[in-house]
Structures are given as structure tokens and as C-alpha cells.
Design a protein around this motif. Structure first.
Motif, PDB file in Angstrom:
ATOM      1  N   ILE A 100       5.413  23.596 -16.291  1.00 40.52           N
ATOM      2  CA  ILE A 100       4.694  22.238 -17.134  1.00 40.52           C
ATOM      3  C   ILE A 100       3.845  22.651 -18.048  1.00 40.52           C
ATOM      4  O   ILE A 100       3.783  22.096 -19.215  1.00 40.52           O
ATOM      5  CB  ILE A 100       3.546  21.858 -15.884  1.00 40.52           C
ATOM      6  CG1 ILE A 100       4.510  21.313 -14.819  1.00 40.52           C
ATOM      7  CG2 ILE A 100       2.648  20.989 -16.500  1.00 40.52           C
ATOM      8  CD1 ILE A 100       3.651  20.790 -13.520  1.00 40.52           C
ATOM      9  N   ASP A 101       3.240  23.969 -18.274  1.00 42.66           N
ATOM     10  CA  ASP A 101       2.367  24.273 -19.381  1.00 42.66           C
ATOM     11  C   ASP A 101       3.307  24.413 -20.587  1.00 42.66           C
ATOM     12  O   ASP A 101       3.145  24.155 -21.718  1.00 42.66           O
ATOM     13  CB  ASP A 101       1.645  25.612 -19.141  1.00 42.66           C
ATOM     14  CG  ASP A 101       0.516  25.344 -18.180  1.00 42.66           C
ATOM     15  OD1 ASP A 101      -0.005  24.061 -17.989  1.00 42.66           O
ATOM     16  OD2 ASP A 101      -0.138  26.386 -17.619  1.00 42.66           O
ATOM     17  N   ALA A 102       4.400  25.160 -20.342  1.00 44.09           N
ATOM     18  CA  ALA A 102       5.379  25.312 -21.564  1.00 44.09           C
ATOM     19  C   ALA A 102       6.042  23.976 -22.121  1.00 44.09           C
ATOM     20  O   ALA A 102       6.045  23.921 -23.387  1.00 44.09           O
ATOM     21  CB  ALA A 102       6.667  26.154 -21.092  1.00 44.09           C
ATOM     22  N   ASN A 103       6.114  22.985 -20.770  1.00 44.09           N
ATOM     23  CA  ASN A 103       6.657  21.835 -21.498  1.00 44.09           C
ATOM     24  C   ASN A 103       5.682  21.204 -22.531  1.00 44.09           C
ATOM     25  O   ASN A 103       5.992  20.539 -23.629  1.00 44.09           O
ATOM     26  CB  ASN A 103       7.275  20.936 -20.363  1.00 44.09           C
ATOM     27  CG  ASN A 103       8.107  21.483 -19.597  1.00 44.09           C
ATOM     28  OD1 ASN A 103       9.039  22.287 -20.471  1.00 44.09           O
ATOM     29  ND2 ASN A 103       8.731  21.039 -18.571  1.00 44.09           N
ATOM     30  N   ILE A 104       4.598  21.096 -21.963  1.00 48.19           N
ATOM     31  CA  ILE A 104       3.345  20.484 -22.630  1.00 48.19           C
ATOM     32  C   ILE A 104       3.239  20.956 -24.269  1.00 48.19           C
ATOM     33  O   ILE A 104       3.171  20.412 -25.115  1.00 48.19           O
ATOM     34  CB  ILE A 104       1.964  20.697 -21.899  1.00 48.19           C
ATOM     35  CG1 ILE A 104       1.955  19.675 -20.908  1.00 48.19           C
ATOM     36  CG2 ILE A 104       0.830  20.097 -22.969  1.00 48.19           C
ATOM     37  CD1 ILE A 104       0.768  19.836 -19.818  1.00 48.19           C
ATOM     38  N   ALA A 105       3.364  22.393 -24.234  1.00 50.53           N
ATOM     39  CA  ALA A 105       3.334  22.813 -25.543  1.00 50.53           C
ATOM     40  C   ALA A 105       4.327  22.453 -26.487  1.00 50.53           C
ATOM     41  O   ALA A 105       3.897  22.108 -27.581  1.00 50.53           O
ATOM     42  CB  ALA A 105       3.263  24.702 -25.222  1.00 50.53           C
ATOM     43  N   THR A 106       5.578  22.296 -26.063  1.00 47.40           N
ATOM     44  CA  THR A 106       6.539  21.741 -26.982  1.00 47.40           C
ATOM     45  C   THR A 106       6.556  20.289 -27.241  1.00 47.40           C
ATOM     46  O   THR A 106       6.872  20.000 -28.358  1.00 47.40           O
ATOM     47  CB  THR A 106       7.982  22.100 -26.383  1.00 47.40           C
ATOM     48  OG1 THR A 106       8.163  21.328 -24.653  1.00 47.40           O
ATOM     49  CG2 THR A 106       8.434  23.781 -26.278  1.00 47.40           C
TER      50      THR A 106
END
Length: 418
Positions: A100-106
Motif C-alpha cells: 500500500i505504501d509503495a503504491n501511494i508513493a508512485t
């Protein structure tokens, strides 16, 4: 008589075709005329990137800021852990916190191209609902928030009712989603004075829940507004192409492929898409949308350039147009074309089939689709028709880049990396 809004923002929405429903159009109009208003749209982090289906509401936030108000992009770091059941036939797969955190970053990198984030008055804000949802005490939440929700009413919402009517499972986890989204509106109003939630028309029930909850708990008058769910004139869901989702991140979809998606817009959609996805004057959008014959192709290029400039920058748009001209007008290879890079180990001794190349390059969604494309005369290799689905290319056939085509408008390069 249809209410004619006086505020710049609602005037833009009506003129350009963004407005589907509003809980109180006149009341919201009066609030917008008083001064800057904060409003939000929520985005769950279910994928690595946003796609063209999200672009309508991103443009909505952009217009909101351009007309003097404060947009809030709410990232669903908390709600993504549950999953929105709206109009789905099955339960969303659950993602790990790290995913989830990785998706938010992109996703954040895309928003920054459309909105001006800053701490200054009118600067866009980005917030993550994990800030408050992760800290909730379950018993306190049931007592203070859950008591305001009627299960009977929740069951009546179309997004839930449609699942139950088809005898499809709706988990208790998903059933709680609408309560959490309603709580988001309450928290944003309490923390930042947010007065408006916007979203697609499939979010109407969730938006109304948030308005009702905030009125009950805080006694605040707030508003909801939805945009239409778009389909193309030929009935396809907006944001989908033959190759899959049309992503907004360049590492998932090249700017050329993004440009080409818009260039391939059907004639009937050009005027509407110019109004929704560009900032050209409405009169100019309508003029170009009414063109016919070869003139409509120039309007499609304008559409592709304008949308690509917003998403990827003016240089990427110009490069995409130049590549397209080389491919279509001069039959060139087009160095900016989507490229399938193969290592020598990817090519078996017997060679790699043309069917596999069509699938791997994204020009066909499956082997069956590739074979049908060949049978119907739509597949080309270096601009020559491919009639044999059993064609294999060996290493010696790939010493130079090869151009694959599906129809007249979709192309890719195949390169062998040495």
C-alpha cells in the motif's frame, strides 16, 4: 427550471460536462462564492499507478484549484486495507502495508503534475486516512460512530444491493468500508474545514453517508458532488484499451502509448473528451468536435498533445507526435514506439512465434486474440501482412529491430539485447 450556478467552479463543471449529481447545488454555489472552500476526493492504493479512469476526477481537482479553492487528495492508506465493494462482483485482494505504501508513493508523482501542493493559502493538500483510521479503538468507534448507521439503509445502497441480488458474497470487512469512508469526511471536516466530497457517481451512497454522519456528529452543513461514469461512444469503459489499463505512470505505459490512446479516440468522442481532459476553451472544443473527414484527425492530435502535455510534459507530447508521424506518414521504425526487449535466452533454438511476440508486446491480450488478428489480416511485421500464425523468428531474424503492428494504429518494436 435548471439552476444556473454563479461560482466559477460550478460554471466550469456544467459547461464542460463534469456534473452528474449534487446534494445541494444552490447551497454549494453560495459557499463557493463566499471564499476558498476545501474539497477532497479519495483514492485507494489498490494498484501501482492511477489510470485514465481516474483522470476525470483529477481534472476536477485541477479545475477546483484553478478557480480559487483548495483541493485535498486523500490517499486511502487505511481504507485500502479493507477494500471498496462498490459495484464489484468479488472481494478485492488484500494488500500488505508495504504494498500500500509503495503504491501511494508512485501515485503521488502523478498528482504533483496536475495540482500545486504547498502550505500557502489555496495550496493543495495530500493526506492519508491511515493517520486516523489506524488509531481507532474498535469499541469506541462502534459506540461513537457505528450507532449513527442503519443496517437497513446500508443494505439499500445500489453498490451493496447489486452484490446481494446476484447472490455474491459481501464480507463483513467490505461492509464496513462505507462507514470508514463516511468517517473520512467527518475527520477532514473536523481537521481542515473540508466542506465538499467529490467522486464518481458510483460513490454517491458513500458520499451521502459521510454528509449524514458529519451533520449528526458535528452539526456541520457539508456537500457532495459526483461526476458521470464515462464510457466511450462504442460502449467501452473509459481507461481501458485492447492492451489493458491505460496507466498514468510512464514506467508502466510509455508516453507514446499514452499519446496514441488519445489519438485513437473515436470521432464521436473528440469534442466531449476535449472538454473533459484539456483546458482548451469550450467553444474551441465544440468546434473541433464538430469537424468531419480528415479534419477530425487534426483534432485528435490536438487532444493527444494536450492530454499528454499535462500528464508527461510538452517534450514527451512533441516526441510522441513526431514518432507517430514517422510511423504513419513515412513508414519508419519510430524510436519512441513501445519496445519489447528480448535476451538471447528468451528466444528458443526453434525461434519465438509471432503469436508470442504479439502477446508479449501488448498488441494482443492473449494467444487466441493474436491468432484472430492474424486470421483477419490485422497483423503486420515490418509493414508486411502476416498470414501464418505458425511463423517463428529465430535469432538471425532479430539482428535488427523489427516493427510489429496490430491494425493501422498500434505498433511496437521488437529488439534483441546483445
Amino acid at each position: 427550471m435548471t439552476y444556473k450556478p454563479k461560482s466559477d467552479f460550478l460554471h466550469v463543471l456544467q459547461a464542460r460536462g463534469y456534473l452528474q449529481d449534487c446534494t445541494d447545488l444552490q447551497g454549494l454555489d453560495e459557499q463557493l462564492l463566499k471564499g476558498p472552500v476545501p474539497a477532497y476526493i479519495g483514492y485507494d492504493a489498490t494498484a501501482q499507478s492511477l489510470h485514465v479512469g481516474h483522470l476525470l476526477n483529477i481534472m476536477l481537482l485541477r479545475w477546483f484549484q484553478k478557480t480559487g479553492h483548495q483541493p485535498i487528495t486523500l490517499m486511502g492508506g487505511g481504507t485500502t486495507k479493507v477494500g471498496d465493494p462498490s459495484f464489484r462482483s468479488d472481494e478485492r485482494p488484500l494488500l500488505s502495508p508495504a504494498q500500500i505504501d509503495a503504491n501511494i508513493a508512485t501515485m503521488q508523482s502523478v498528482f504533483a503534475k496536475y495540482l500545486a501542493y504547498s502550505d500557502a493559502p489555496g495550496g493543495a493538500m495530500m493526506r492519508n486516512n491511515a493517520e486516523w483510521l489506524d488509531e481507532l479503538n474498535y469499541l469506541d468507534f462502534l459506540r461513537d460512530i457505528g450507532r449513527h448507521f442503519s443496517v437497513n439503509r446500508m443494505l439499500s445502497f445500489e453498490s451493496v444491493k447489486s452484490r446481494l441480488d446476484r447472490d455474491q458474497s459481501l464480507s463483513f470487512l467490505e461492509f464496513n468500508y462505507m462507514i470508514l469512508q463516511a468517517y473520512d469526511f467527518l475527520e477532514l471536516n473536523r481537521r481542515y474545514g473540508c466542506l465538499l466530497q467529490m467522486g464518481g457517481s458510483d460513490q454517491w451512497g458513500n458520499i451521502v453517508n459521510g454528509i449524514d454522519l458529519t451533520r449528526r456528529v458535528l452539526g456541520t452543513e457539508i456537500y457532495g458532488l459526483t461526476t458521470p461514469l464515462l464510457t466511450t461512444s462504442d460502449g467501452r469503459k473509459m481507461g481501458k484499451s485492447q492492451g489493458g489499463a491505460v496507466w498514468l505512470n510512464a514506467d508502466l505505459l510509455t508516453p507514446y502509448a499514452f499519446w496514441q490512446f488519445w489519438r485513437n479516440t473515436t470521432d464521436a468522442d473528440v469534442g466531449r473528451f476535449l472538454k473533459l481532459y484539456t483546458e482548451l476553451p469550450v467553444e474551441e472544443c465544440e468546434r473541433m468536435g464538430a469537424l468531419g473527414g480528415s479534419e477530425i484527425n487534426a483534432a485528435k492530435i490536438t487532444l493527444a498533445n494536450e492530454v499528454t502535455t499535462l500528464c508527461h510534459g510538452a517534450e514527451a507530447a512533441a516526441a510522441a507526435e513526431a514518432t507517430a508521424r514517422e510511423v504513419f506518414e513515412r513508414g519508419g521504425m519510430g524510436e519512441d514506439l513501445p519496445t519489447l526487449s528480448l535476451g538471447q535466452g528468451d528466444v528458443p533454438e526453434a525461434g519465438i512465434s509471432i503469436v508470442q511476440l504479439l502477446v508479449k508486446s501488448g498488441l494482443a491480450g492473449s494467444g487466441k486474440e493474436a491468432k484472430r488478428l492474424i486470421a483477419e489480416g490485422g497483423a503486420r511485421l515490418d509493414d508486411m501482412p502476416v498470414s501464418d500464425a505458425g511463423l517463428f523468428l529465430g535469432l538471425e531474424d532479430l539482428t535488427e529491430p523489427r516493427k510489429l503492428s496490430a491494425g493501422r494504429k498500434r505498433h511496437a518494436l521488437v529488439r534483441l539485447e546483445v
